[in-house]
Design a protein around this motif. Structure first.
Motif, PDB file in Angstrom:
ATOM      1  N   LEU A 226       0.818  -1.210   0.000  1.00  0.00           N
ATOM      2  CA  LEU A 226       0.000   0.000   0.000  1.00  0.00           C
ATOM      3  C   LEU A 226       0.859   1.270   0.000  1.00  0.00           C
ATOM      4  O   LEU A 226       0.509   2.246  -0.670  1.00  0.00           O
ATOM      5  CB  LEU A 226      -0.937   0.008   1.214  1.00  0.00           C
ATOM      6  CG  LEU A 226      -2.068  -1.009   1.197  1.00  0.00           C
ATOM      7  CD1 LEU A 226      -2.790  -1.004   2.537  1.00  0.00           C
ATOM      8  CD2 LEU A 226      -3.033  -0.740   0.059  1.00  0.00           C
ATOM      9  N   GLU A 227       1.956   1.265   0.717  1.00  0.00           N
ATOM     10  CA  GLU A 227       2.770   2.475   0.849  1.00  0.00           C
ATOM     11  C   GLU A 227       3.712   2.701  -0.322  1.00  0.00           C
ATOM     12  O   GLU A 227       3.864   3.829  -0.783  1.00  0.00           O
ATOM     13  CB  GLU A 227       3.583   2.411   2.144  1.00  0.00           C
ATOM     14  CG  GLU A 227       2.724   2.503   3.379  1.00  0.00           C
ATOM     15  CD  GLU A 227       3.505   2.193   4.644  1.00  0.00           C
ATOM     16  OE1 GLU A 227       4.762   2.164   4.590  1.00  0.00           O
ATOM     17  OE2 GLU A 227       2.868   1.958   5.670  1.00  0.00           O
TER      18      GLU A 227
ATOM     19  N   LEU B 188       1.927   1.605  -4.419  1.00  0.00           N
ATOM     20  CA  LEU B 188       0.838   2.476  -4.865  1.00  0.00           C
ATOM     21  C   LEU B 188       1.118   3.949  -4.610  1.00  0.00           C
ATOM     22  O   LEU B 188       0.213   4.773  -4.712  1.00  0.00           O
ATOM     23  CB  LEU B 188      -0.469   2.079  -4.156  1.00  0.00           C
ATOM     24  CG  LEU B 188      -0.961   0.662  -4.410  1.00  0.00           C
ATOM     25  CD1 LEU B 188      -2.211   0.403  -3.587  1.00  0.00           C
ATOM     26  CD2 LEU B 188      -1.229   0.424  -5.879  1.00  0.00           C
TER      27      LEU B 188
ATOM     28  N   ARG C 168      -5.829   3.828  -4.812  1.00  0.00           N
ATOM     29  CA  ARG C 168      -5.341   3.355  -3.511  1.00  0.00           C
ATOM     30  C   ARG C 168      -6.488   2.881  -2.634  1.00  0.00           C
ATOM     31  O   ARG C 168      -6.362   1.895  -1.903  1.00  0.00           O
ATOM     32  CB  ARG C 168      -4.546   4.455  -2.818  1.00  0.00           C
ATOM     33  CG  ARG C 168      -3.206   4.713  -3.492  1.00  0.00           C
ATOM     34  CD  ARG C 168      -2.386   5.691  -2.710  1.00  0.00           C
ATOM     35  NE  ARG C 168      -3.182   6.877  -2.447  1.00  0.00           N
ATOM     36  CZ  ARG C 168      -2.732   8.105  -2.463  1.00  0.00           C
ATOM     37  NH1 ARG C 168      -1.471   8.336  -2.680  1.00  0.00           N
ATOM     38  NH2 ARG C 168      -3.523   9.117  -2.232  1.00  0.00           N
TER      39      ARG C 168
ATOM     40  N   TYR D 243      -7.592  -0.588  -3.762  1.00  0.00           N
ATOM     41  CA  TYR D 243      -6.630  -1.590  -3.305  1.00  0.00           C
ATOM     42  C   TYR D 243      -6.728  -1.791  -1.798  1.00  0.00           C
ATOM     43  O   TYR D 243      -6.554  -2.914  -1.309  1.00  0.00           O
ATOM     44  CB  TYR D 243      -5.204  -1.206  -3.714  1.00  0.00           C
ATOM     45  CG  TYR D 243      -4.848  -1.689  -5.091  1.00  0.00           C
ATOM     46  CD1 TYR D 243      -4.383  -2.985  -5.296  1.00  0.00           C
ATOM     47  CD2 TYR D 243      -4.983  -0.863  -6.193  1.00  0.00           C
ATOM     48  CE1 TYR D 243      -4.061  -3.441  -6.561  1.00  0.00           C
ATOM     49  CE2 TYR D 243      -4.663  -1.305  -7.465  1.00  0.00           C
ATOM     50  CZ  TYR D 243      -4.200  -2.599  -7.639  1.00  0.00           C
ATOM     51  OH  TYR D 243      -3.889  -3.050  -8.897  1.00  0.00           O
ATOM     52  N   LEU D 244      -7.002  -0.739  -1.060  1.00  0.00           N
ATOM     53  CA  LEU D 244      -7.193  -0.866   0.379  1.00  0.00           C
ATOM     54  C   LEU D 244      -8.367  -1.800   0.679  1.00  0.00           C
ATOM     55  O   LEU D 244      -8.288  -2.640   1.578  1.00  0.00           O
ATOM     56  CB  LEU D 244      -7.430   0.502   1.026  1.00  0.00           C
ATOM     57  CG  LEU D 244      -7.735   0.501   2.518  1.00  0.00           C
ATOM     58  CD1 LEU D 244      -6.550  -0.031   3.318  1.00  0.00           C
ATOM     59  CD2 LEU D 244      -8.101   1.901   2.980  1.00  0.00           C
TER      60      LEU D 244
ATOM     61  N   VAL E  57      -7.115  -5.266   0.190  1.00  0.00           N
ATOM     62  CA  VAL E  57      -6.233  -5.659   1.286  1.00  0.00           C
ATOM     63  C   VAL E  57      -7.054  -6.002   2.523  1.00  0.00           C
ATOM     64  O   VAL E  57      -6.764  -6.984   3.222  1.00  0.00           O
ATOM     65  CB  VAL E  57      -5.206  -4.541   1.580  1.00  0.00           C
ATOM     66  CG1 VAL E  57      -4.523  -4.742   2.917  1.00  0.00           C
ATOM     67  CG2 VAL E  57      -4.185  -4.467   0.463  1.00  0.00           C
TER      68      VAL E  57
ATOM     69  N   PHE F 277      -5.281  -0.871   8.335  1.00  0.00           N
ATOM     70  CA  PHE F 277      -4.493  -0.154   7.334  1.00  0.00           C
ATOM     71  C   PHE F 277      -5.138   1.203   7.066  1.00  0.00           C
ATOM     72  O   PHE F 277      -6.350   1.313   7.052  1.00  0.00           O
ATOM     73  CB  PHE F 277      -4.428  -0.933   6.016  1.00  0.00           C
ATOM     74  CG  PHE F 277      -3.768  -2.271   6.140  1.00  0.00           C
ATOM     75  CD1 PHE F 277      -2.385  -2.375   6.081  1.00  0.00           C
ATOM     76  CD2 PHE F 277      -4.498  -3.429   6.337  1.00  0.00           C
ATOM     77  CE1 PHE F 277      -1.753  -3.602   6.200  1.00  0.00           C
ATOM     78  CE2 PHE F 277      -3.886  -4.649   6.449  1.00  0.00           C
ATOM     79  CZ  PHE F 277      -2.517  -4.744   6.378  1.00  0.00           C
TER      80      PHE F 277
ATOM     81  N   LEU G 221      -4.709   4.919   4.548  1.00  0.00           N
ATOM     82  CA  LEU G 221      -4.111   5.415   3.306  1.00  0.00           C
ATOM     83  C   LEU G 221      -3.231   6.581   3.563  1.00  0.00           C
ATOM     84  O   LEU G 221      -3.227   7.394   4.267  1.00  0.00           O
ATOM     85  CB  LEU G 221      -5.201   5.801   2.307  1.00  0.00           C
ATOM     86  CG  LEU G 221      -5.923   4.642   1.685  1.00  0.00           C
ATOM     87  CD1 LEU G 221      -7.000   5.122   0.725  1.00  0.00           C
ATOM     88  CD2 LEU G 221      -4.967   3.745   0.934  1.00  0.00           C
TER      89      LEU G 221
END
Length: 91
Positions: free
Chosen positions: A57-58, A61, A69, A72-73, A76, A89, A91
């Protein structure tokens, strides 16, 4: 030679929503799996730790749009739920 990991079978129990949403989650989960496998040689999500998903993620992306993002979060979080982990998690 071992069989490739079947992400669709792995996520089958937690995938919900429309066909397009399920396909998006599968596509993104396969990409996440490929990147983590390439970076850390972790062949299955069962070997993943929180740091692997946080790295994705970090760092993977970092130049993507906020909307990308976010999607995708969501994937995840779905993977975390399937792994029965309470990982958080942001962003």
């Amino acid at each position: 030679m071992s069989k490739p990991f079947d992400m669709e079978l792995f996520l089958a129990g937690v995938l919900t929503g429309s066909h397009a949403t399920r396909q998006r989650h599968l596509r993104q989960a396969k990409l996440i799996h490929a990147e983590i496998t390439k970076r850390w040689q972790r062949e299955t999500p069962l070997a993943w730790r929180r740091k692997h998903l946080a790295w994705f993620l970090e760092h993977h992306l970092d130049r993507r749009s906020e909307a990308t993002r976010y999607y995708y979060l969501l994937t995840v979080r779905l993977l975390s739920r399937r792994l029965q982990k309470t990982w958080g998690f942001d962003l």
